[in-house]
Design an enzyme around this catalytic site. Structure first.
Site, PDB file in Angstrom:
ATOM      1  N   CYS A 112       0.618  -1.111  -0.046  1.00  0.00           N
ATOM      2  CA  CYS A 112       0.139  -0.177  -0.044  1.00  0.00           C
ATOM      3  C   CYS A 112       0.763   1.072  -0.037  1.00  0.00           C
ATOM      4  O   CYS A 112       0.347   2.364  -0.120  1.00  0.00           O
ATOM      5  CB  CYS A 112      -0.983  -0.090   1.187  1.00  0.00           C
ATOM      6  SG  CYS A 112      -2.099  -1.472   1.183  1.00  0.00           S
ATOM      7  N   HIS A 251      -3.241   7.080   3.246  1.00  0.00           N
ATOM      8  CA  HIS A 251      -3.751   5.760   2.362  1.00  0.00           C
ATOM      9  C   HIS A 251      -4.996   5.554   3.130  1.00  0.00           C
ATOM     10  O   HIS A 251      -4.907   5.476   4.295  1.00  0.00           O
ATOM     11  CB  HIS A 251      -2.552   4.750   2.709  1.00  0.00           C
ATOM     12  CG  HIS A 251      -3.119   3.072   2.498  1.00  0.00           C
ATOM     13  ND1 HIS A 251      -3.636   3.105   1.269  1.00  0.00           N
ATOM     14  CD2 HIS A 251      -2.957   2.198   3.395  1.00  0.00           C
ATOM     15  CE1 HIS A 251      -4.280   1.685   1.546  1.00  0.00           C
ATOM     16  NE2 HIS A 251      -3.700   1.236   2.630  1.00  0.00           N
ATOM     17  N   ASN A 281     -10.105   0.156   0.861  1.00  0.00           N
ATOM     18  CA  ASN A 281      -8.925   0.330   0.737  1.00  0.00           C
ATOM     19  C   ASN A 281      -8.347  -0.323  -0.712  1.00  0.00           C
ATOM     20  O   ASN A 281      -8.430  -1.310  -1.107  1.00  0.00           O
ATOM     21  CB  ASN A 281      -8.494  -0.793   1.810  1.00  0.00           C
ATOM     22  CG  ASN A 281      -6.688  -0.910   1.788  1.00  0.00           C
ATOM     23  OD1 ASN A 281      -6.072  -0.355   0.750  1.00  0.00           O
ATOM     24  ND2 ASN A 281      -6.177  -1.135   2.904  1.00  0.00           N
TER      25      ASN A 281
HETATM   26  O1  UT7 Z   1      -3.253  -1.082   3.787  1.00  0.00           O
HETATM   27  C1  UT7 Z   1      -2.878  -1.757   4.997  1.00  0.00           C
HETATM   28  C2  UT7 Z   1      -3.552  -2.811   5.303  1.00  0.00           C
HETATM   29  N1  UT7 Z   1      -4.320  -3.025   6.457  1.00  0.00           N
HETATM   30  C3  UT7 Z   1      -4.756  -2.279   7.513  1.00  0.00           C
HETATM   31  O2  UT7 Z   1      -4.418  -1.161   7.520  1.00  0.00           O
HETATM   32  C4  UT7 Z   1      -5.716  -2.899   8.400  1.00  0.00           C
HETATM   33  C5  UT7 Z   1      -5.465  -2.284   9.800  1.00  0.00           C
HETATM   34  N2  UT7 Z   1      -6.209  -2.995  10.814  1.00  0.00           N
HETATM   35  C6  UT7 Z   1      -7.553  -2.613  10.833  1.00  0.00           C
HETATM   36  O3  UT7 Z   1      -7.980  -1.826   9.975  1.00  0.00           O
HETATM   37  C7  UT7 Z   1      -8.348  -3.101  11.997  1.00  0.00           C
HETATM   38  O4  UT7 Z   1      -7.550  -3.930  12.767  1.00  0.00           O
HETATM   39  C8  UT7 Z   1      -9.413  -4.281  11.211  1.00  0.00           C
HETATM   40  C9  UT7 Z   1     -10.542  -3.523  10.616  1.00  0.00           C
HETATM   41  C10 UT7 Z   1      -9.004  -5.163  10.377  1.00  0.00           C
HETATM   42  C11 UT7 Z   1     -10.182  -5.011  12.371  1.00  0.00           C
HETATM   43  O5  UT7 Z   1     -10.611  -3.978  13.471  1.00  0.00           O
HETATM   44  P1  UT7 Z   1     -10.362  -4.458  15.015  1.00  0.00           P
HETATM   45  O6  UT7 Z   1     -10.876  -3.446  15.667  1.00  0.00           O
HETATM   46  O7  UT7 Z   1      -8.749  -4.361  15.199  1.00  0.00           O
HETATM   47  O8  UT7 Z   1     -11.124  -5.688  15.126  1.00  0.00           O
HETATM   48  P2  UT7 Z   1     -10.295  -7.030  15.695  1.00  0.00           P
HETATM   49  O9  UT7 Z   1      -9.357  -7.734  14.853  1.00  0.00           O
HETATM   50  O10 UT7 Z   1      -9.730  -6.713  17.251  1.00  0.00           O
HETATM   51  O11 UT7 Z   1     -11.650  -7.967  16.073  1.00  0.00           O
HETATM   52  C12 UT7 Z   1     -12.647  -7.808  17.155  1.00  0.00           C
HETATM   53  C13 UT7 Z   1     -13.852  -8.754  16.786  1.00  0.00           C
HETATM   54  C14 UT7 Z   1     -13.263 -10.306  16.867  1.00  0.00           C
HETATM   55  O12 UT7 Z   1     -14.352 -10.912  17.242  1.00  0.00           O
HETATM   56  P3  UT7 Z   1     -13.938 -11.567  19.052  1.00  0.00           P
HETATM   57  O13 UT7 Z   1     -12.633 -12.272  18.893  1.00  0.00           O
HETATM   58  O14 UT7 Z   1     -13.935 -10.114  19.836  1.00  0.00           O
HETATM   59  O15 UT7 Z   1     -15.125 -12.265  19.293  1.00  0.00           O
HETATM   60  C15 UT7 Z   1     -13.154 -10.484  15.283  1.00  0.00           C
HETATM   61  O16 UT7 Z   1     -13.473 -11.802  14.964  1.00  0.00           O
HETATM   62  O17 UT7 Z   1     -14.467  -8.518  15.592  1.00  0.00           O
HETATM   63  C16 UT7 Z   1     -14.296  -9.758  14.643  1.00  0.00           C
HETATM   64  N3  UT7 Z   1     -14.646  -9.407  13.510  1.00  0.00           N
HETATM   65  C17 UT7 Z   1     -15.569  -9.298  12.910  1.00  0.00           C
HETATM   66  N4  UT7 Z   1     -16.876  -9.318  12.984  1.00  0.00           N
HETATM   67  C18 UT7 Z   1     -17.768  -8.646  12.108  1.00  0.00           C
HETATM   68  C19 UT7 Z   1     -13.282  -9.292  12.504  1.00  0.00           C
HETATM   69  N5  UT7 Z   1     -13.710  -9.016  11.393  1.00  0.00           N
HETATM   70  C20 UT7 Z   1     -15.181  -8.825  11.291  1.00  0.00           C
HETATM   71  C21 UT7 Z   1     -16.163  -8.581  10.440  1.00  0.00           C
HETATM   72  N6  UT7 Z   1     -17.412  -8.507  10.853  1.00  0.00           N
HETATM   73  N7  UT7 Z   1     -15.914  -8.110   9.202  1.00  0.00           N
END
Ligand code: UT7
Length: 329
Positions: A112, A251, A281
């Site tokens: 990215c 980004h 993204n």
């Molecule tokens: O271009 C660069 C590439 N990437 C990035 O910049 C990504 C950077 N990171 C992020 O944007 C965030 O970390 C995410 C959006 C990917 C995830 O958000 P988060 O607030 O860090 O969520 P998390 O990974 O801590 O997950 C929280 C909960 C989990 O459930 P439990 O374990 O609390 O029960 C996940 O399983 O949300 C769950 N979860 C979802 N729930 C509904 C993860 N993805 C989803 C989803 N829908 N799509």
């Protein structure tokens, strides 16, 4: 020494829209979760048969038209991408053929951050006197590498392309660039297979290793730590202060990342551009797509100071500080 300045901007988004409601029917997710955690409402999908070079060619021709130039005027073409049409020939060569440019052409792969790296290459070539007119393209069809059964990644990515024409001149447009890479953290965000390390095989497909894998929280923490540092380094190199940035164009990965970066820099949120709600993204395309939206929205004027911030797999990061030299379109 000749300076590098941006003389043309163009972008392209494919027609097909994938909404959060569409994703609700594909994986266990909700519009509420996606909007709250990322700010994304919809993203675009390349049409079947439409490739990264097709997206790149559309954006490139628009940027050239904006600069009042023809493809034959380009003497270096650089494409930043992580979803090349093929491993080789490069997407830059394929794009050059599609638009009718006959010049050196090369891909830059920094995930990215690819567009900021590509802009750096263009700036170096111009300042060294090795090129006068460089076409810098950020293009990705990353949804081709997304596992649409994995809710943790499939809600994030979209396809698109954006391009700058960067030309030599007396006025300094690109003021400073700060780049970085930490290759020890490659496993945080990767496509494990289908390169030379792990060629395609039945086992790869069974394990779904041909798709993007990400530790989202690690990428989040990395981005909000490293980006403010990088912005400050480039500002120090150019002698400008944070308050002098008219627009920060990060980004477009996650609205919460954008907000945190703004807070850590002490920049008002309204000066941090966001179109993530409608693009998702788009990886290497996200910065030039965002700049084109600002430019066509008549928000950029000669003298505007714009910061372009990239971060992503590698892990890589990059910040380009630009003084706008074009009239609003
Ligand atoms: O271009 C660069 C590439 N990437 C990035 O910049 C990504 C950077 N990171 C992020 O944007 C965030 O970390 C995410 C959006 C990917 C995830 O958000 P988060 O607030 O860090 O969520 P998390 O990974 O801590 O997950 C929280 C909960 C989990 O459930 P439990 O374990 O609390 O029960 C996940 O399983 O949300 C769950 N979860 C979802 N729930 C509904 C993860 N993805 C989803 C989803 N829908 N799509």
């Amino acid at each position: 020494m000749p300076h590098a300045r941006i003389t043309g901007v163009g972008s392209y988004l494919p027609d097909a829209i994938l909404t959060n409601a569409d994703l609700e029917s594909m994986v266990d997710t909700s519009d509420e979760w996606i909007v709250t955690r990322t700010g994304i409402r919809e993203r675009r999908l390349a049409a079947p048969g439409e490739t990264t070079s097709d997206l790149a060619a559309h954006a490139a021709l628009r940027a050239l038209a904006d600069a009042g130039l023809e493809p034959r005027d380009v003497d270096l073409l650089v494409v930043g991408t992580s979803s090349p049409d093929k491993i080789f020939p490069s997407t830059a060569c394929i794009t050059a053929a599609k638009i009718g440019a006959a010049c050196p052409a090369v891909d830059v792969m920094a995930a990215c951050t690819s567009f900021v790296y590509a802009l750096h290459h263009a700036t170096c070539a111009i300042e060294a006197g090795r090129a006068r007119t460089v076409l810098v393209i950020g293009a990705d069809a990353l949804t081709r590498h997304v596992d649409f059964t994995d809710r943790t990644t499939c809600v994030l990515f979209g396809d698109g392309a954006g391009a700058f024409v960067v030309q030599a001149g007396d006025e300094q447009g690109v003021l400073a660039i700060d780049l970085g890479a930490d290759g020890t953290r490659g496993d945080v965000l990767e496509i494990p297979a289908c390169g030379a390390a792990m060629p395609a095989s039945e086992e790869v497909l069974a394990k779904r290793f041909q798709f993007i894998r990400m530790n989202g929280q690690e990428v989040f923490k990395f981005a909000v730590r490293v980006i403010p540092q990088s912005v400050k380094a480039a500002l120090a190199a150019s002698g400008l202060a944070v308050e002098q940035i008219d627009w920060l164009v990060p980004h477009q990965a996650n609205q919460r990342i954008l907000d945190t970066i703004a807070d850590r820099l002490g920049l008002p949120h309204e000066r941090v551009f966001s179109n993530i709600a409608t693009t998702g993204n788009t990886s290497a395309a996200s910065i030039p797509l965002a700049v084109d939206a600002l430019y066509t929205g008549r928000n950029l004027h000669p003298g505007s100071v714009v910061g372009l911030v990239g971060f992503g797999a590698g892990l890589t990061w990059g910040y380009a500080l630009v003084r706008w030299t074009k009239e609003a379109r």
